[in-house]
Design a protein around this motif. Structure first.
Motif: not given
Length: 212
Positions: A55-62, A77-87
């Motif tokens: 689970i990713l809290t957001h899409g930054h590389p760190d 499986k990888v889970l991320i909010h839809g608004d950060d998906a493109e990251m």
């Protein structure tokens, strides 16, 4: 409930990675594999967990640089909010391009939204959308008294909002409307730095008291 909860710092950015597990089923999830896949996987092995979600809290590389290795090792499986998906798939969007080492990964398996629940064995995690640091930043309520806050809320500070897609006013509104409603004894486990509590941040965090 038998919650297993392990947090530790990884990588040069000193990002916090968290392992959440169910003591009954031995199912587990990794939150924010920011770096050092070997360290993360060793912790997972010591806990005796089978990781099936990242689970990713957001899409930054760190917070996701070890994602590919951890996913390959676990099949999770990888889970991320839809608004950060493109990251995940765009090095310019996640900013790694500008740091000299582009990180581009596969698309997420699950796109999250506010109010979603994630099952980790018998443990239920609540997704709390807290935009401001990134458009799709989330926090995770892991138990009555535990919330992982990513780069939304830190001990004595808040996340940066000067990156593309960031908004300081939106970040503060997210914190005040969605996090400060929790009981004061709720433990705050952020994306960087030491843990805190909701009560301590309400009283002393200068970004929330109006000192800044």
């Amino acid at each position: 409930m038998a919650l297993i909860f392990d947090g530790f710092s990884v990588g040069a950015w000193e990002s916090n990675c968290y392992i959440i597990g169910c003591g009954v089923t031995k199912e587990g999830a990794v939150v924010d594999p920011g770096a050092d896949a070997k360290k993360i996987l060793n912790r997972v092995k010591k806990l005796g967990l089978q990781i099936n979600k990242i689970i990713l809290t957001h899409g930054h590389p760190d917070h996701l640089s070890a994602l590919a290795e951890v996913q390959q090792a676990t099949g999770a499986k990888v889970l991320i909010h839809g608004d950060d998906a493109e990251m995940l798939v765009d090095a310019r969007r996640n900013l790694s391009f500008y740091m000299g080492k582009s990180v581009e990964l596969k698309e997420a398996d699950v796109l999250l939204k506010d109010g979603d629940t994630i099952q980790v064995g018998n443990i239920t995690l609540e997704v709390i959308h807290t935009p401001g640091h990134t458009p799709g930043g989330i926090c995770l309520k892991c138990a009555r008294d535990i919330v992982i806050t990513g780069d939304t809320l830190f001990a004595g500070s808040v996340g940066r909002s000067d990156f593309p897609g960031g908004s300081h006013s939106q970040l503060i509104a997210s914190i005040k409307s969605k996090l400060l409603k929790f009981p004061p004894d709720t433990k705050v486990y952020p994306g960087h730095g030491p843990a805190s509590t909701i009560g301590a941040e309400m009283r002393y965090n200068p970004f929330l008291t109006g000192a800044f």
